[in-house]
Scaffold this motif. Structure first.
Motif, PDB file in Angstrom:
ATOM      1  N   GLN A  92       0.822  -1.223   0.000  1.00  0.00           N
ATOM      2  CA  GLN A  92       0.000   0.000   0.000  1.00  0.00           C
ATOM      3  C   GLN A  92       0.853   1.269   0.000  1.00  0.00           C
ATOM      4  O   GLN A  92       0.560   2.225  -0.717  1.00  0.00           O
ATOM      5  N   ASP A  93       1.907   1.253   0.809  1.00  0.00           N
ATOM      6  CA  ASP A  93       2.736   2.463   0.964  1.00  0.00           C
ATOM      7  C   ASP A  93       3.518   2.812  -0.307  1.00  0.00           C
ATOM      8  O   ASP A  93       4.081   3.894  -0.418  1.00  0.00           O
ATOM      9  N   LYS A  94       3.565   1.882  -1.264  1.00  0.00           N
ATOM     10  CA  LYS A  94       4.363   2.147  -2.472  1.00  0.00           C
ATOM     11  C   LYS A  94       3.528   2.485  -3.704  1.00  0.00           C
ATOM     12  O   LYS A  94       4.072   2.849  -4.741  1.00  0.00           O
ATOM     13  N   ILE A  95       2.195   2.340  -3.608  1.00  0.00           N
ATOM     14  CA  ILE A  95       1.354   2.520  -4.805  1.00  0.00           C
ATOM     15  C   ILE A  95       1.531   3.919  -5.395  1.00  0.00           C
ATOM     16  O   ILE A  95       1.865   4.082  -6.568  1.00  0.00           O
ATOM     17  N   THR A  96       1.344   4.941  -4.560  1.00  0.00           N
ATOM     18  CA  THR A  96       1.425   6.321  -5.056  1.00  0.00           C
ATOM     19  C   THR A  96       2.832   6.669  -5.507  1.00  0.00           C
ATOM     20  O   THR A  96       3.018   7.268  -6.577  1.00  0.00           O
ATOM     21  N   SER A  97       3.827   6.257  -4.712  1.00  0.00           N
ATOM     22  CA  SER A  97       5.208   6.624  -5.077  1.00  0.00           C
ATOM     23  C   SER A  97       5.650   5.918  -6.369  1.00  0.00           C
ATOM     24  O   SER A  97       6.372   6.496  -7.177  1.00  0.00           O
ATOM     25  N   ASP A  98       5.170   4.683  -6.598  1.00  0.00           N
ATOM     26  CA  ASP A  98       5.472   3.990  -7.852  1.00  0.00           C
ATOM     27  C   ASP A  98       4.832   4.718  -9.040  1.00  0.00           C
ATOM     28  O   ASP A  98       5.464   4.922 -10.076  1.00  0.00           O
ATOM     29  N   ALA A  99       3.572   5.103  -8.870  1.00  0.00           N
ATOM     30  CA  ALA A  99       2.864   5.815  -9.950  1.00  0.00           C
ATOM     31  C   ALA A  99       3.570   7.141 -10.250  1.00  0.00           C
ATOM     32  O   ALA A  99       3.772   7.501 -11.416  1.00  0.00           O
ATOM     33  N   ILE A 128      10.405  -0.942 -11.790  1.00  0.00           N
ATOM     34  CA  ILE A 128       9.080  -1.065 -11.164  1.00  0.00           C
ATOM     35  C   ILE A 128       8.259  -2.170 -11.817  1.00  0.00           C
ATOM     36  O   ILE A 128       7.707  -3.045 -11.153  1.00  0.00           O
ATOM     37  N   LEU A 129       8.193  -2.160 -13.153  1.00  0.00           N
ATOM     38  CA  LEU A 129       7.355  -3.159 -13.832  1.00  0.00           C
ATOM     39  C   LEU A 129       7.942  -4.561 -13.718  1.00  0.00           C
ATOM     40  O   LEU A 129       7.214  -5.550 -13.756  1.00  0.00           O
ATOM     41  N   GLY A 130       9.253  -4.655 -13.572  1.00  0.00           N
ATOM     42  CA  GLY A 130       9.882  -5.973 -13.476  1.00  0.00           C
ATOM     43  C   GLY A 130       9.818  -6.605 -12.100  1.00  0.00           C
ATOM     44  O   GLY A 130       9.883  -7.829 -11.976  1.00  0.00           O
ATOM     45  N   ASN A 131       9.660  -5.778 -11.061  1.00  0.00           N
ATOM     46  CA  ASN A 131       9.799  -6.317  -9.699  1.00  0.00           C
ATOM     47  C   ASN A 131       8.525  -6.413  -8.861  1.00  0.00           C
ATOM     48  O   ASN A 131       8.484  -7.149  -7.893  1.00  0.00           O
ATOM     49  N   ARG A 132       7.504  -5.642  -9.231  1.00  0.00           N
ATOM     50  CA  ARG A 132       6.294  -5.657  -8.401  1.00  0.00           C
ATOM     51  C   ARG A 132       5.337  -6.771  -8.824  1.00  0.00           C
ATOM     52  O   ARG A 132       5.356  -7.195  -9.972  1.00  0.00           O
ATOM     53  N   SER A 133       4.476  -7.163  -7.891  1.00  0.00           N
ATOM     54  CA  SER A 133       3.504  -8.224  -8.198  1.00  0.00           C
ATOM     55  C   SER A 133       2.417  -7.681  -9.126  1.00  0.00           C
ATOM     56  O   SER A 133       2.197  -6.459  -9.217  1.00  0.00           O
ATOM     57  N   ALA A 134       1.712  -8.600  -9.794  1.00  0.00           N
ATOM     58  CA  ALA A 134       0.632  -8.208 -10.708  1.00  0.00           C
ATOM     59  C   ALA A 134      -0.451  -7.421  -9.960  1.00  0.00           C
ATOM     60  O   ALA A 134      -0.936  -6.390 -10.439  1.00  0.00           O
ATOM     61  N   GLU A 135      -0.817  -7.878  -8.759  1.00  0.00           N
ATOM     62  CA  GLU A 135      -1.863  -7.183  -7.980  1.00  0.00           C
ATOM     63  C   GLU A 135      -1.427  -5.760  -7.661  1.00  0.00           C
ATOM     64  O   GLU A 135      -2.205  -4.813  -7.759  1.00  0.00           O
ATOM     65  N   HIS A 136      -0.176  -5.627  -7.257  1.00  0.00           N
ATOM     66  CA  HIS A 136       0.354  -4.310  -6.914  1.00  0.00           C
ATOM     67  C   HIS A 136       0.370  -3.403  -8.160  1.00  0.00           C
ATOM     68  O   HIS A 136      -0.037  -2.241  -8.101  1.00  0.00           O
ATOM     69  N   LEU A 137       0.817  -3.959  -9.279  1.00  0.00           N
ATOM     70  CA  LEU A 137       0.889  -3.156 -10.511  1.00  0.00           C
ATOM     71  C   LEU A 137      -0.492  -2.668 -10.946  1.00  0.00           C
ATOM     72  O   LEU A 137      -0.633  -1.535 -11.408  1.00  0.00           O
ATOM     73  N   ARG A 138      -1.512  -3.509 -10.773  1.00  0.00           N
ATOM     74  CA  ARG A 138      -2.864  -3.062 -11.159  1.00  0.00           C
ATOM     75  C   ARG A 138      -3.282  -1.826 -10.353  1.00  0.00           C
ATOM     76  O   ARG A 138      -3.891  -0.908 -10.886  1.00  0.00           O
ATOM     77  N   GLU A 139      -2.914  -1.820  -9.069  1.00  0.00           N
ATOM     78  CA  GLU A 139      -3.199  -0.647  -8.221  1.00  0.00           C
ATOM     79  C   GLU A 139      -2.401   0.570  -8.709  1.00  0.00           C
ATOM     80  O   GLU A 139      -2.905   1.690  -8.745  1.00  0.00           O
ATOM     81  N   VAL A 140      -1.147   0.334  -9.075  1.00  0.00           N
ATOM     82  CA  VAL A 140      -0.285   1.413  -9.569  1.00  0.00           C
ATOM     83  C   VAL A 140      -0.866   1.992 -10.866  1.00  0.00           C
ATOM     84  O   VAL A 140      -0.926   3.211 -11.052  1.00  0.00           O
ATOM     85  N   PHE A 141      -1.330   1.112 -11.767  1.00  0.00           N
ATOM     86  CA  PHE A 141      -1.874   1.590 -13.046  1.00  0.00           C
ATOM     87  C   PHE A 141      -3.097   2.473 -12.810  1.00  0.00           C
ATOM     88  O   PHE A 141      -3.304   3.470 -13.488  1.00  0.00           O
ATOM     89  N   SER A 142      -3.906   2.082 -11.832  1.00  0.00           N
ATOM     90  CA  SER A 142      -5.111   2.875 -11.599  1.00  0.00           C
ATOM     91  C   SER A 142      -4.762   4.210 -10.942  1.00  0.00           C
ATOM     92  O   SER A 142      -5.328   5.249 -11.291  1.00  0.00           O
ATOM     93  N   ALA A 143      -3.769   4.211 -10.058  1.00  0.00           N
ATOM     94  CA  ALA A 143      -3.301   5.479  -9.472  1.00  0.00           C
ATOM     95  C   ALA A 143      -2.676   6.368 -10.553  1.00  0.00           C
ATOM     96  O   ALA A 143      -2.851   7.596 -10.565  1.00  0.00           O
ATOM     97  N   TYR A 144      -1.959   5.736 -11.470  1.00  0.00           N
ATOM     98  CA  TYR A 144      -1.292   6.454 -12.567  1.00  0.00           C
ATOM     99  C   TYR A 144      -2.333   7.133 -13.466  1.00  0.00           C
ATOM    100  O   TYR A 144      -2.192   8.280 -13.869  1.00  0.00           O
ATOM    101  N   MET A 145      -3.395   6.395 -13.739  1.00  0.00           N
ATOM    102  CA  MET A 145      -4.486   6.911 -14.579  1.00  0.00           C
ATOM    103  C   MET A 145      -5.119   8.143 -13.913  1.00  0.00           C
ATOM    104  O   MET A 145      -5.372   9.162 -14.568  1.00  0.00           O
ATOM    105  N   LYS A 146      -5.362   8.051 -12.601  1.00  0.00           N
ATOM    106  CA  LYS A 146      -5.965   9.183 -11.868  1.00  0.00           C
ATOM    107  C   LYS A 146      -5.031  10.382 -11.893  1.00  0.00           C
ATOM    108  O   LYS A 146      -5.449  11.530 -12.011  1.00  0.00           O
ATOM    109  N   MET A 147      -3.750  10.102 -11.757  1.00  0.00           N
ATOM    110  CA  MET A 147      -2.744  11.161 -11.650  1.00  0.00           C
ATOM    111  C   MET A 147      -2.503  11.854 -12.995  1.00  0.00           C
ATOM    112  O   MET A 147      -2.312  13.061 -13.067  1.00  0.00           O
TER     113      MET A 147
END
Length: 317
Positions: free
Chosen positions: A165-172, A193-212
């Motif tokens: 959770q603590d990395k979603i925003t900073s990754d985006a 980032i794309l090579g090391n994070r889990s699929a579930e985590h990346l999906r959260e990052v993509f959605s944060a990225y879209m909002k941002m």
């Protein structure tokens, strides 16, 4: 996990009877291709391995060599793929992609982006056993730049698990800073980032990225990168979202346009028929204006088409 393949084990399986039937189909003048394809697509891969072993015991001959001697072209390539155990098939595909004339980046991208970390570990071990070579070294020796770096990261098979959770925003934010926000692109951030994070985590990052940013991750990658690296980043993103959707798209573009990419078509149909072909078909119908079945039908012919349609396992018209 529920079984989502189209090819299931045959209920009253008899390896000797099957070996005899295949021998008969290849005997005399002319080969009964139809008998061969009907039999082999109605058996699971592990049953086909038993048939192969029994055939050797009964006739003292290698079934794959006999099939190769009787069949030809794309149909032969597909049947040989079906007769190869899944792990050995991945290993052979990777080896040919690296050791052939030029590197077949498409194969490296497709296999290494879509397999689980556990499967990647098994591939590395089987590759060493089969060729006495180090897959990572072979891949690294054959590729370069950020494309090579991301492949090497994927070959570590060390993806983090779960959502941090603590990395979603900073990754985006890091992805935004690395791409859209700056002049030129910092590919290394994408790769790490794309090579090391889990699929579930990346999906959260993509959605944060879209909002941002107002952009889908895929749009930014297409704008910010090119060539083999772009293909690999896109494959990693798509597989994080949905592996079946990634393969549905792969199949569609293998058949769309002039000429069919039969190697890709064969590889995906053979390797996913006992994994997630039902889901791939569903995604295909959702994403494109036709069913996978109808596209195969319109794009291939003969025994090759018949076998592919049996692997497809039904129409979602």
């Amino acid at each position: 996990m529920a079984f989502r393949g189209t090819i299931k084990p045959s209920a009253n399986f008899n390896a000797s009877a099957d070996a005899e039937a295949l021998k008969k189909a290849m005997k005399g003048l002319g080969t009964d291709e139809d008998a061969i394809l009907q039999l082999l697509t109605a058996r699971s891969n592990s049953q086909r391995q038993e048939i192969k072993a029994t055939y050797k015991t009964l006739f003292g001959k290698d079934l794959i060599n006999d099939l190769k001697g009787e069949l030809g072209g794309k149909f032969e390539t597909l049947i040989v793929a079906l007769m190869t155990a899944p792990l050995a098939y991945d290993v052979t595909c990777l080896r040919n992609a690296i050791k052939g004339a030029g590197t077949d980046e498409k194969v490296l991208v497709e296999i290494l982006a879509s397999r689980t970390p556990q499967q990647v570990k098994e591939i590395i071990a089987a590759y060493r056993q089969e060729y006495d070579d180090n897959l990572e070294e072979d891949v690294a020796g054959d590729t370069s730049g950020h494309f090579k770096r991301l492949l090497v990261i994927l070959l570590q098979a060390n993806r983090q698990t779960g959502i941090q959770q603590d990395k979603i925003t900073s990754d985006a934010q890091a992805l935004f800073k690395a791409g859209e926000e700056k002049f030129g692109t910092d590919e290394q951030s994408f790769v790490t980032i794309l090579g090391n994070r889990s699929a579930e985590h990346l999906r959260e990052v993509f959605s944060a990225y879209m909002k941002m940013t107002g952009y889908e991750m895929e749009e930014s990658i297409k704008r910010e990168t090119s060539g083999a690296l772009r293909d690999l980043l896109l494959a990693v993103v798509k597989c994080a979202r949905s592996v079946p959707a990634y393969f549905a798209e792969t199949l569609y573009y293998a058949m769309k346009g002039l000429g069919t990419d039969d190697n890709t078509l064969i590889r995906v149909m053979a390797s996913r028929s006992e994994v997630d072909m039902l889901d791939i078909r569903k995604e295909f119908r959702r994403l494109f204006p036709c069913s996978l079945h109808s596209m195969i039908k319109g794009d291939t012919g003969g025994d090759y088409r018949k076998a592919l349609l049996l692997l497809c396992g039904g129409d979602d018209a």
